[in-house]
Every structure is written in C-alpha cells, then in structure tokens.
Design a protein around this motif. Sequence first.
Motif, PDB file in Angstrom:
ATOM      1  N   GLU A 122       0.661  -1.092  -0.061  1.00 22.65           N
ATOM      2  CA  GLU A 122       0.082  -0.049  -0.110  1.00 22.65           C
ATOM      3  C   GLU A 122       0.648   1.235  -0.025  1.00 22.65           C
ATOM      4  O   GLU A 122       0.626   2.268  -0.690  1.00 22.65           O
ATOM      5  CB  GLU A 122      -0.820   0.057   1.143  1.00 22.65           C
ATOM      6  CG  GLU A 122      -2.212  -0.890   1.033  1.00 22.65           C
ATOM      7  CD  GLU A 122      -2.637  -1.293   2.414  1.00 22.65           C
ATOM      8  OE1 GLU A 122      -3.849  -1.700   2.334  1.00 22.65           O
ATOM      9  OE2 GLU A 122      -2.063  -0.863   3.669  1.00 22.65           O
ATOM     10  N   ALA A 139       3.760   1.785  -1.429  1.00 20.90           N
ATOM     11  CA  ALA A 139       4.395   1.961  -2.839  1.00 20.90           C
ATOM     12  C   ALA A 139       3.496   2.713  -3.794  1.00 20.90           C
ATOM     13  O   ALA A 139       3.663   3.582  -4.724  1.00 20.90           O
ATOM     14  CB  ALA A 139       4.676   0.460  -3.430  1.00 20.90           C
ATOM     15  N   ALA A 140       2.178   2.406  -3.517  1.00 24.44           N
ATOM     16  CA  ALA A 140       1.069   2.953  -4.355  1.00 24.44           C
ATOM     17  C   ALA A 140       0.320   4.017  -3.639  1.00 24.44           C
ATOM     18  O   ALA A 140      -0.481   4.722  -4.234  1.00 24.44           O
ATOM     19  CB  ALA A 140      -0.004   2.047  -4.507  1.00 24.44           C
ATOM     20  N   ASN A 170       9.725  -0.842  -6.888  1.00 23.21           N
ATOM     21  CA  ASN A 170       9.023  -1.996  -7.289  1.00 23.21           C
ATOM     22  C   ASN A 170       9.808  -2.829  -8.392  1.00 23.21           C
ATOM     23  O   ASN A 170      10.291  -2.176  -9.196  1.00 23.21           O
ATOM     24  CB  ASN A 170       7.687  -1.778  -8.009  1.00 23.21           C
ATOM     25  CG  ASN A 170       6.708  -0.991  -6.741  1.00 23.21           C
ATOM     26  OD1 ASN A 170       6.646  -1.488  -5.654  1.00 23.21           O
ATOM     27  ND2 ASN A 170       6.016  -0.040  -7.232  1.00 23.21           N
ATOM     28  N   GLU A 218      -1.040   7.835  -2.455  1.00 21.51           N
ATOM     29  CA  GLU A 218      -0.836   9.164  -2.735  1.00 21.51           C
ATOM     30  C   GLU A 218      -1.928   9.703  -1.850  1.00 21.51           C
ATOM     31  O   GLU A 218      -2.793   9.467  -1.752  1.00 21.51           O
ATOM     32  CB  GLU A 218      -1.369   9.030  -4.289  1.00 21.51           C
ATOM     33  CG  GLU A 218      -0.191   8.618  -5.356  1.00 21.51           C
ATOM     34  CD  GLU A 218      -0.799   9.145  -6.560  1.00 21.51           C
ATOM     35  OE1 GLU A 218      -1.658   9.949  -7.003  1.00 21.51           O
ATOM     36  OE2 GLU A 218      -0.144   8.456  -7.420  1.00 21.51           O
TER      37      GLU A 218
END
Length: 372
Positions: free
Chosen positions: A194, A196-197, A370, A199
């Motif tokens: 979560e 890593a993604a 990633n 925003e």
Amino acid sequence: MAQTLVIKIGTSSLTHPETGQLAIATLGALVETLTSLRRAGHRVVLVSSGAVGVGASRLKLTERPRTMPRKQAVAAVGQGRLMRVYDDLFTSLNQAIAQILLTRRDLVDRTAYVNAYNTFQALFELEVIPIVNENDTVAVEELRFGDNDTLSALVASLIEADWLCLLTDVDRLYSADPRQDPTAQPISHVSVAELAALEIEGGDRGSQWGTGGMVTKIAAARIASSAGVKMAILRGQQPQNILNLLNGESIGTQFEAQPRPDNARKRWIAHGLIPRGRLYLDGGAIRALCHQGRSLLPAGIVKTEGDFQTSEAVILCTSDGVEIARGIVNYNSHEISQIQGHHSDAIPTILGYSGAETIIHRDNLVLTGNHP
C-alpha cells in the motif's frame, strides 16, 4: 526487549502556531516520555525541529525568513535557545543529552557516515539521548535534507532503528487534510504494498513555521520502510502515545517495514548518497538486476540522463521512469552515453581505453523500488 527509537517532533507541535513561542507543556511531556523510554533500556534519538521558529520568535519576526542566508542566521539564533530549553528540562530528570548537527554531506561521504554511526553507538553506551537537527547554519541548498522528516528517516536508517515516530499536529494519516476536507478518511495501517502506491491529497507544509506536511511524511515512510524500519505518525501534543505504541496498541498510523538489508554499505548507497542522474534500462537488464543478482552492463542501458562523474550515485529505472535500483557508476555520464547499448567487449574500441566491464557492479547496486 530493548529497541532503538528515532522520535521526530515538528515545529507545529513544538510551538504555538499564532506566536511561534515554545509549547512548554508539550516539551515537558516529550522529555518525560523519552527519559522513561531510556530508563526502560531503549536507545532513544530525538530529531527536533524548531530552531528557525524559535529564532524568529526571539527576533520578533512575523513570518518565516525566505532567503537562505537569513534562514541560516535565524536558525543560529534559535538553535542555542532550543538546546538550552531541552538541557534544562532533561537535567531536571537527571538525563544527559548530546547535540548532533548533521548536513547531507555527513551522509554522502562514506567515512563521515561510518563515523556518525559510531558516535551514535558510543552515546547509547553512555546512556545519553542524542538530539539531532540539520546544521542549518552551514548547509547549502544542494546538500540540504529539505525537512526533518527526511532527516529523521535517514538517521533511522543509519542507526538501524526499530521504530521511527513522527510527532505531528494531527493524530494520524488521512486521505486528505482533515482541517480542510471534512470527508477525509483516517488511515490506521499501511502495508509495504500500500505504501508503494499511496498518494495523499493535502498540503506540503504544516504550520507557517514548519517545512513538512504529509507529503514529506510519506517520503520519510518510504525511506524508513525500505531500510527495515517501522514508522508511526502520532499526535505531537501527546508524546506518551509512544509508550502505547511499543505496548502493541493500534494507535496513530503505522507503516510496515520491508526486510532489513543486511549490507550496511548498500543502505548507505540507497539512502545516504544523492543521485546525480538516471539510467533507463531495457527489460533484459531489469530482469538480470532484479531476479538474477547481476551487475549492470552497458548493453542493457537505453538512455542516460544527467551530468555525473565516475563513482557518483545514479537511479536505475524502467523505460517509463519507474525507479528500481540505485548504484555507484564506474563511468561518467558522457562515457556511458557513448557505450550504452553496446557489448562490454566494445568499450575499449569506443572509448579508446580499457575500463571496467560493468557500468555498476552488483556490490555497488541496491534494489529500491518495485521490481517488475
């Protein structure tokens, strides 16, 4: 079990937003909490903001200084005052403290990086609480941390901390700024995937005296997590929540950590060095690096970006710019742009001299993003 903790408190928690005056009640609670943690056997580091805010208050300025020389001058005024307050409060509890002022240069240079690590370890052995801040008075723009969220994450990586706690003016992370958006949703737990993604919509600043906001805290979480450090965002006015966190309570926003890299040198490459350029790689090179533990060869590079010298750090990324690794190059940017896409055997012919077969040797390369 004794743990190593880095606690960062922001200007918005240390001072009253209207006046810039120190919030003595919060400071007192913070000092009591950190002293209790140290006496329980934990190794404690405090990263404290506030030098510019305190200096501005002492000089009766009505807004944060905007130019670098003025900001450094105001920080010089405030830093001594801030440390005196800390020393008075910690002394009342018979707890020794030490001041450590860092610039990014101290982490870029390998020898200075190791020396900083050894200094922290010696202070822990002496049962001292180090208080860290950026050396605002001498830092230049190119070698600034930019904010103390980043500084605290890099310190946590340096000393191999178990936890990084960011004390701020909200109780946890929200999907947007709850002070401006009433529909903002609280976020209690963030997994590695979560993060890593993730925003976040919201300002990049806290109070008028601070430099950090949620954007910098997410960036700090990514640094900490990749270094194997768990992170939490907690309300700064209630520093005793750190004790609740260590007792396993679900409090604030907690970020999972990736497995800690065993190699201290690779942690330095990933977090200590400032990348000077980018190398874009093809699919074959990405697979060789990410899944086969190989070195980077010139044949796998499709594009060179930036102006850098031999032995400087660069970011390695996919053809569409997604970071996958960082490393120290064996050639400068001009040389790499000439030999990229070619077999290593062609290097002497193209450059006119024999050099390393690899652009980045696997011992000087660390995976960071990633991995496709």
